[in-house]
Design a protein around this motif. Sequence first.
Motif, PDB file in Angstrom:
ATOM      1  N   ARG A  27       0.795  -1.218   0.000  1.00  0.00           N
ATOM      2  CA  ARG A  27       0.000   0.000   0.000  1.00  0.00           C
ATOM      3  C   ARG A  27       0.829   1.271   0.000  1.00  0.00           C
ATOM      4  NH1 ARG A  27      -5.264  -0.270   1.513  1.00  0.00           N
ATOM      5  NH2 ARG A  27      -5.286   1.600   2.819  1.00  0.00           N
ATOM      6  N   ARG A  28       0.306   2.279  -0.683  1.00  0.00           N
ATOM      7  CA  ARG A  28       0.789   3.651  -0.570  1.00  0.00           C
ATOM      8  C   ARG A  28      -0.453   4.411  -0.133  1.00  0.00           C
ATOM      9  NH1 ARG A  28       5.451   4.480  -3.941  1.00  0.00           N
ATOM     10  NH2 ARG A  28       4.907   6.671  -4.027  1.00  0.00           N
ATOM     11  N   ALA A  29      -0.573   4.623   1.177  1.00  0.00           N
ATOM     12  CA  ALA A  29      -1.808   5.180   1.716  1.00  0.00           C
ATOM     13  C   ALA A  29      -1.550   5.740   3.097  1.00  0.00           C
ATOM     14  CB  ALA A  29      -2.875   4.084   1.795  1.00  0.00           C
ATOM     15  N   SER A  30      -2.497   6.565   3.579  1.00  0.00           N
ATOM     16  CA  SER A  30      -2.335   7.116   4.920  1.00  0.00           C
ATOM     17  C   SER A  30      -2.615   6.052   5.979  1.00  0.00           C
ATOM     18  CB  SER A  30      -3.233   8.339   5.119  1.00  0.00           C
ATOM     19  OG  SER A  30      -4.569   7.983   4.888  1.00  0.00           O
ATOM     20  N   VAL A  31      -3.375   5.039   5.626  1.00  0.00           N
ATOM     21  CA  VAL A  31      -3.635   3.929   6.548  1.00  0.00           C
ATOM     22  C   VAL A  31      -2.887   2.699   6.045  1.00  0.00           C
ATOM     23  CG1 VAL A  31      -5.401   2.568   7.727  1.00  0.00           C
ATOM     24  CG2 VAL A  31      -5.955   4.838   6.848  1.00  0.00           C
ATOM     25  N   GLY A  32      -2.013   2.166   6.880  1.00  0.00           N
ATOM     26  CA  GLY A  32      -1.299   0.948   6.500  1.00  0.00           C
ATOM     27  C   GLY A  32      -0.254   1.177   5.425  1.00  0.00           C
ATOM     28  N   ASN A  33       0.325   2.362   5.391  1.00  0.00           N
ATOM     29  CA  ASN A  33       1.329   2.630   4.352  1.00  0.00           C
ATOM     30  C   ASN A  33       2.453   1.596   4.397  1.00  0.00           C
ATOM     31  OD1 ASN A  33       2.388   4.256   2.206  1.00  0.00           O
ATOM     32  ND2 ASN A  33       3.988   4.883   3.647  1.00  0.00           N
ATOM     33  N   ALA A  34       2.869   1.157   3.198  1.00  0.00           N
ATOM     34  CA  ALA A  34       3.989   0.228   3.017  1.00  0.00           C
ATOM     35  C   ALA A  34       3.720  -1.190   3.533  1.00  0.00           C
ATOM     36  CB  ALA A  34       5.271   0.786   3.638  1.00  0.00           C
ATOM     37  N   THR A  35       2.461  -1.500   3.837  1.00  0.00           N
ATOM     38  CA  THR A  35       2.138  -2.875   4.245  1.00  0.00           C
ATOM     39  C   THR A  35       1.443  -3.602   3.096  1.00  0.00           C
ATOM     40  OG1 THR A  35      -0.039  -2.278   5.143  1.00  0.00           O
ATOM     41  CG2 THR A  35       1.850  -2.153   6.659  1.00  0.00           C
ATOM     42  N   PHE A  36       1.535  -4.924   3.114  1.00  0.00           N
ATOM     43  CA  PHE A  36       0.944  -5.738   2.042  1.00  0.00           C
ATOM     44  C   PHE A  36      -0.531  -6.009   2.351  1.00  0.00           C
ATOM     45  CE2 PHE A  36       5.419  -6.353   1.471  1.00  0.00           C
ATOM     46  CZ  PHE A  36       5.560  -6.446   0.092  1.00  0.00           C
ATOM     47  N   ALA A  37      -1.365  -5.677   1.378  1.00  0.00           N
ATOM     48  CA  ALA A  37      -2.816  -5.785   1.582  1.00  0.00           C
ATOM     49  C   ALA A  37      -3.494  -6.388   0.370  1.00  0.00           C
ATOM     50  CB  ALA A  37      -3.386  -4.401   1.861  1.00  0.00           C
ATOM     51  N   LEU A  38      -4.744  -6.779   0.578  1.00  0.00           N
ATOM     52  CA  LEU A  38      -5.581  -7.311  -0.495  1.00  0.00           C
ATOM     53  C   LEU A  38      -6.100  -6.152  -1.333  1.00  0.00           C
ATOM     54  CD1 LEU A  38      -7.748  -9.564   1.840  1.00  0.00           C
ATOM     55  CD2 LEU A  38      -5.888 -10.352   0.345  1.00  0.00           C
ATOM     56  N   PRO A  39      -6.465  -6.418  -2.577  1.00  0.00           N
ATOM     57  CA  PRO A  39      -7.165  -5.380  -3.334  1.00  0.00           C
ATOM     58  C   PRO A  39      -8.514  -5.117  -2.662  1.00  0.00           C
ATOM     59  CG  PRO A  39      -7.183  -7.460  -4.541  1.00  0.00           C
ATOM     60  CD  PRO A  39      -6.284  -7.651  -3.353  1.00  0.00           C
ATOM     61  N   GLY A  40      -9.021  -3.918  -2.829  1.00  0.00           N
ATOM     62  CA  GLY A  40     -10.309  -3.589  -2.223  1.00  0.00           C
ATOM     63  C   GLY A  40     -10.440  -2.097  -2.044  1.00  0.00           C
ATOM     64  N   GLY A  41     -11.569  -1.678  -1.478  1.00  0.00           N
ATOM     65  CA  GLY A  41     -11.789  -0.253  -1.282  1.00  0.00           C
ATOM     66  C   GLY A  41     -13.075   0.001  -0.538  1.00  0.00           C
ATOM     67  N   HIS A  42     -13.608   1.183  -0.735  1.00  0.00           N
ATOM     68  CA  HIS A  42     -14.784   1.603   0.018  1.00  0.00           C
ATOM     69  C   HIS A  42     -16.093   1.190  -0.648  1.00  0.00           C
ATOM     70  CE1 HIS A  42     -11.570   4.425   1.262  1.00  0.00           C
ATOM     71  NE2 HIS A  42     -12.122   4.243   2.454  1.00  0.00           N
ATOM     72  N   LEU A  43     -16.999   0.701   0.162  1.00  0.00           N
ATOM     73  CA  LEU A  43     -18.346   0.390  -0.318  1.00  0.00           C
ATOM     74  C   LEU A  43     -19.037   1.698  -0.678  1.00  0.00           C
ATOM     75  CD1 LEU A  43     -20.353  -2.087  -0.534  1.00  0.00           C
ATOM     76  CD2 LEU A  43     -21.284  -1.285   1.642  1.00  0.00           C
ATOM     77  N   GLU A  44     -19.594   1.747  -1.886  1.00  0.00           N
ATOM     78  CA  GLU A  44     -20.315   2.945  -2.321  1.00  0.00           C
ATOM     79  C   GLU A  44     -21.809   2.778  -2.089  1.00  0.00           C
ATOM     80  OE1 GLU A  44     -19.145   3.780  -6.368  1.00  0.00           O
ATOM     81  OE2 GLU A  44     -17.121   4.359  -5.722  1.00  0.00           O
ATOM     82  N   PHE A  45     -22.494   3.902  -2.057  1.00  0.00           N
ATOM     83  CA  PHE A  45     -23.931   3.899  -1.803  1.00  0.00           C
ATOM     84  C   PHE A  45     -24.657   2.969  -2.766  1.00  0.00           C
ATOM     85  CE2 PHE A  45     -28.267   5.174  -2.155  1.00  0.00           C
ATOM     86  CZ  PHE A  45     -28.647   5.476  -0.848  1.00  0.00           C
ATOM     87  N   GLY A  46     -25.448   2.062  -2.202  1.00  0.00           N
ATOM     88  CA  GLY A  46     -26.291   1.179  -3.017  1.00  0.00           C
ATOM     89  C   GLY A  46     -25.623  -0.090  -3.508  1.00  0.00           C
ATOM     90  N   GLU A  47     -24.328  -0.223  -3.279  1.00  0.00           N
ATOM     91  CA  GLU A  47     -23.623  -1.398  -3.792  1.00  0.00           C
ATOM     92  C   GLU A  47     -23.807  -2.633  -2.915  1.00  0.00           C
ATOM     93  OE1 GLU A  47     -19.485  -0.512  -6.190  1.00  0.00           O
ATOM     94  OE2 GLU A  47     -19.436  -0.365  -4.033  1.00  0.00           O
ATOM     95  N   SER A  48     -23.775  -3.791  -3.562  1.00  0.00           N
ATOM     96  CA  SER A  48     -23.685  -5.048  -2.814  1.00  0.00           C
ATOM     97  C   SER A  48     -22.202  -5.291  -2.536  1.00  0.00           C
ATOM     98  CB  SER A  48     -24.261  -6.208  -3.632  1.00  0.00           C
ATOM     99  OG  SER A  48     -23.452  -6.467  -4.762  1.00  0.00           O
ATOM    100  N   PHE A  49     -21.903  -6.183  -1.593  1.00  0.00           N
ATOM    101  CA  PHE A  49     -20.494  -6.512  -1.309  1.00  0.00           C
ATOM    102  C   PHE A  49     -19.818  -7.057  -2.571  1.00  0.00           C
ATOM    103  CE2 PHE A  49     -21.810  -7.736   3.327  1.00  0.00           C
ATOM    104  CZ  PHE A  49     -21.933  -6.397   3.660  1.00  0.00           C
ATOM    105  N   GLU A  50     -20.569  -7.913  -3.301  1.00  0.00           N
ATOM    106  CA  GLU A  50     -20.011  -8.543  -4.506  1.00  0.00           C
ATOM    107  C   GLU A  50     -19.710  -7.493  -5.582  1.00  0.00           C
ATOM    108  OE1 GLU A  50     -22.802  -9.471  -2.913  1.00  0.00           O
ATOM    109  OE2 GLU A  50     -22.318 -11.484  -2.186  1.00  0.00           O
ATOM    110  N   GLU A  51     -20.634  -6.546  -5.762  1.00  0.00           N
ATOM    111  CA  GLU A  51     -20.421  -5.486  -6.757  1.00  0.00           C
ATOM    112  C   GLU A  51     -19.207  -4.649  -6.392  1.00  0.00           C
ATOM    113  OE1 GLU A  51     -25.107  -4.800  -8.112  1.00  0.00           O
ATOM    114  OE2 GLU A  51     -24.263  -3.608  -6.468  1.00  0.00           O
ATOM    115  N   CYS A  52     -19.090  -4.310  -5.115  1.00  0.00           N
ATOM    116  CA  CYS A  52     -17.954  -3.506  -4.673  1.00  0.00           C
ATOM    117  C   CYS A  52     -16.648  -4.267  -4.890  1.00  0.00           C
ATOM    118  CB  CYS A  52     -18.113  -3.131  -3.199  1.00  0.00           C
ATOM    119  SG  CYS A  52     -16.747  -2.144  -2.572  1.00  0.00           S
ATOM    120  N   ALA A  53     -16.647  -5.550  -4.543  1.00  0.00           N
ATOM    121  CA  ALA A  53     -15.438  -6.368  -4.704  1.00  0.00           C
ATOM    122  C   ALA A  53     -14.996  -6.377  -6.171  1.00  0.00           C
ATOM    123  CB  ALA A  53     -15.707  -7.797  -4.215  1.00  0.00           C
TER     124      ALA A  53
END
Length: 146
Positions: A27-53
């Motif tokens: 990651r290059r981010a303010s949270v967890g910078n330089a740590t190894f993470a899964l792809p992903g992000g923020h759930l948007e309004f109206g989305e299902s978990f599957e759609e967001c993934a």
Amino acid sequence: PNASLPEPRVGVAVFILKGRSLLLGRRRASVGNATFALPGGHLEFGESFEECAAREVKEESGLDLSKNKIDFLTATNNVFLDQPKKCHYVTIFMRVVLDAFEQQVVQNLEPEKCDGWDWYDWEHLPHPLFGPLEKMLKGGFDPFPL
Ligand code: 8DG
Ligand code: MG
Ligand code: MG
């Protein structure tokens, strides 16, 4: 309640499994910078978990999961008080199992947010892992189907 603190948000992180390996990026981010993470992000309004993934994985890596089964695995509560930006995420973990012979190329489509995606063997994960992931795996969580 402290008015200066942000509301909790929903994050969706995706275990993309291929054989005995999974996709991680540093990651290059303010949270967890330089740590190894899964792809992903923020759930948007109206989305299902599957759609967001599927959307986040496509935006970040180019991988098209529209023909794959996407399963819910678990959810964890993550409060980050020791980070440059204090935040609180309820993180939804999803899973996609790719065919071991899957040949879709993985691209680093958001290089300002990630050093690059790569496949890592479950037995030889890179470190440091992103906190929420580290905590789950230390707790014995195994994302692979039985
Ligand atoms: P977006 O603007 O594209 O919607 O968001 P992003 O920039 O891709 O967000 P993110 O930080 O990648 O993911 C949102 C939050 O999800 C993250 O800040 C904390 C939570 N989260 C975890 N574990 C993981 C993980 O392994 N990978 C990702 N990507 N997010 C995770 O708790
Ligand atoms: Mg994203
Ligand atoms: Mg992301």
